[in-house]
Write a protein that holds these residues in place. Structure first.
Motif, PDB file in Angstrom:
ATOM      1  N   SER A 227       0.810  -1.228   0.000  1.00  0.00           N
ATOM      2  CA  SER A 227       0.000   0.000   0.000  1.00  0.00           C
ATOM      3  C   SER A 227       0.843   1.278   0.000  1.00  0.00           C
ATOM      4  O   SER A 227       0.298   2.378   0.048  1.00  0.00           O
ATOM      5  CB  SER A 227      -0.936   0.007   1.221  1.00  0.00           C
ATOM      6  OG  SER A 227      -1.839  -1.082   1.164  1.00  0.00           O
TER       7      SER A 227
ATOM      8  N   LYS B 139       2.691   4.354  -1.275  1.00  0.00           N
ATOM      9  CA  LYS B 139       2.613   5.180  -2.481  1.00  0.00           C
ATOM     10  C   LYS B 139       3.643   6.317  -2.489  1.00  0.00           C
ATOM     11  O   LYS B 139       4.150   6.685  -3.538  1.00  0.00           O
ATOM     12  CB  LYS B 139       1.202   5.778  -2.619  1.00  0.00           C
ATOM     13  CG  LYS B 139       0.101   4.742  -2.782  1.00  0.00           C
ATOM     14  CD  LYS B 139       0.318   3.899  -4.033  1.00  0.00           C
ATOM     15  CE  LYS B 139      -0.794   2.856  -4.175  1.00  0.00           C
ATOM     16  NZ  LYS B 139      -0.591   1.975  -5.362  1.00  0.00           N
ATOM     17  N   THR B 140       3.905   6.867  -1.313  1.00  0.00           N
ATOM     18  CA  THR B 140       4.806   8.011  -1.222  1.00  0.00           C
ATOM     19  C   THR B 140       5.724   7.867  -0.022  1.00  0.00           C
ATOM     20  O   THR B 140       5.316   7.359   1.027  1.00  0.00           O
ATOM     21  CB  THR B 140       4.015   9.335  -1.066  1.00  0.00           C
ATOM     22  OG1 THR B 140       3.058   9.437  -2.117  1.00  0.00           O
ATOM     23  CG2 THR B 140       4.946  10.544  -1.112  1.00  0.00           C
TER      24      THR B 140
ATOM     25  N   PRO C 201       7.631   9.467  -4.913  1.00  0.00           N
ATOM     26  CA  PRO C 201       6.822   8.261  -5.080  1.00  0.00           C
ATOM     27  C   PRO C 201       7.616   7.035  -4.636  1.00  0.00           C
ATOM     28  O   PRO C 201       8.835   6.960  -4.846  1.00  0.00           O
ATOM     29  CB  PRO C 201       6.535   8.223  -6.584  1.00  0.00           C
ATOM     30  CG  PRO C 201       6.695   9.648  -7.031  1.00  0.00           C
ATOM     31  CD  PRO C 201       7.787  10.213  -6.188  1.00  0.00           C
TER      32      PRO C 201
ATOM     33  N   ASP D 174       0.180   5.967   2.302  1.00  0.00           N
ATOM     34  CA  ASP D 174      -0.663   5.273   1.324  1.00  0.00           C
ATOM     35  C   ASP D 174      -1.282   6.279   0.355  1.00  0.00           C
ATOM     36  O   ASP D 174      -0.934   7.473   0.369  1.00  0.00           O
ATOM     37  CB  ASP D 174      -1.739   4.439   2.023  1.00  0.00           C
ATOM     38  CG  ASP D 174      -2.721   5.288   2.840  1.00  0.00           C
ATOM     39  OD1 ASP D 174      -2.748   6.526   2.668  1.00  0.00           O
ATOM     40  OD2 ASP D 174      -3.485   4.701   3.632  1.00  0.00           O
ATOM     41  N   ALA D 175      -2.210   5.822  -0.467  1.00  0.00           N
ATOM     42  CA  ALA D 175      -2.825   6.682  -1.480  1.00  0.00           C
ATOM     43  C   ALA D 175      -3.621   7.828  -0.870  1.00  0.00           C
ATOM     44  O   ALA D 175      -3.826   8.863  -1.507  1.00  0.00           O
ATOM     45  CB  ALA D 175      -3.727   5.842  -2.387  1.00  0.00           C
TER      46      ALA D 175
ATOM     47  N   ASP E 297      -2.622   9.449   1.719  1.00  0.00           N
ATOM     48  CA  ASP E 297      -1.602  10.244   2.408  1.00  0.00           C
ATOM     49  C   ASP E 297      -1.563   9.963   3.912  1.00  0.00           C
ATOM     50  O   ASP E 297      -1.190  10.823   4.707  1.00  0.00           O
ATOM     51  CB  ASP E 297      -1.807  11.745   2.171  1.00  0.00           C
ATOM     52  CG  ASP E 297      -0.526  12.544   2.384  1.00  0.00           C
ATOM     53  OD1 ASP E 297       0.564  11.996   2.130  1.00  0.00           O
ATOM     54  OD2 ASP E 297      -0.614  13.711   2.813  1.00  0.00           O
TER      55      ASP E 297
END
Length: 206
Positions: free
Chosen positions: A69, A71-72, A110, A141-142, A144
């Motif tokens: 999960s 993402k960043t 990313p 995660d997506a 934030d």
């Protein structure tokens, strides 16, 4: 009037309930799945001049699929405990929305899946104060939301620390100008007294 009062109390209660339900992520709940290192010159780093190169990747010991999960990655400069003493504005709190440990953003990138190594070089900003520091990276995660982290120091935050010296705002040219101005002021003062005494003597002679 009573109805309005009860309505106000209900509103306050709901607001408090919402704030409690939607508080920040607890640091204690985060997984330690990132391996983070920071390299820099030996000795004290100068704000506004020196660089820190940060490298991060999924820790080889992390369970399979732990980063599914992610993402960043957000990398931050953090105060060591010794530089938080008697400084409430740097206080560590478990609620990450209130935590002041890592107040300086280094970079956000990313996440590269599969355990790939990522790196970034950052120049210490001029507004960074004098203190002892370490580096921490958060995996988001997506939405934030923080899911995991890794840092360059131990759990007790006492090893692999480094020092940064803040910009003093003073320059050699300013110091020279200040000295020259002070010297000129002293000379002018003596000159003024000399002229006044001379005028007095001339007046007395007449």
């Amino acid at each position: 009037m009573a109805i309005q009062y009860r309505f106000l109390l209900a509103s306050v209660f709901v607001s408090c309930l919402v704030a409690t339900c939607y508080g920040g992520v607890s640091f204690k709940t985060l997984q330690t799945t990132l391996a983070v290192t920071a390299t820099h010159k030996e000795g004290v780093l100068k704000a506004g001049l020196d660089n820190i190169t940060v490298t991060w990747a999924l820790d080889p010991s992390a369970p399979a699929g732990a980063d599914a999960s992610y993402k960043t990655i957000k990398v931050k400069l953090c105060y060591a405990p010794v530089s938080q003493v008697d400084r409430g504005w740097r206080k560590t709190k478990d609620d990450l929305t209130k935590d002041k440990t890592c107040s300086h953003k280094i970079v956000a990138k990313p996440y590269i899946a599969g355990g790939a190594v990522a790196t970034a070089t950052w120049t210490v900003q001029r507004d960074v104060p004098t203190a002892k520091y370490f580096v921490r990276a958060y995996a988001h995660d997506a939405a934030d939301v923080e899911l995991a982290y890794g840092q360059t120091t131990s759990v007790d935050k006492k090893t692999n620390l480094f020092d940064i010296e803040a910009v003093t705002g003073r320059h050699v040219s300013l110091d020279i100008a200040s000295i020259c101005f002070s010297a000129f002021s002293v000379v002018s003062l003596f000159g003024f007294f000399f002229l006044e005494r001379r005028k007095t003597r001339i007046a007395e002679a007449k």
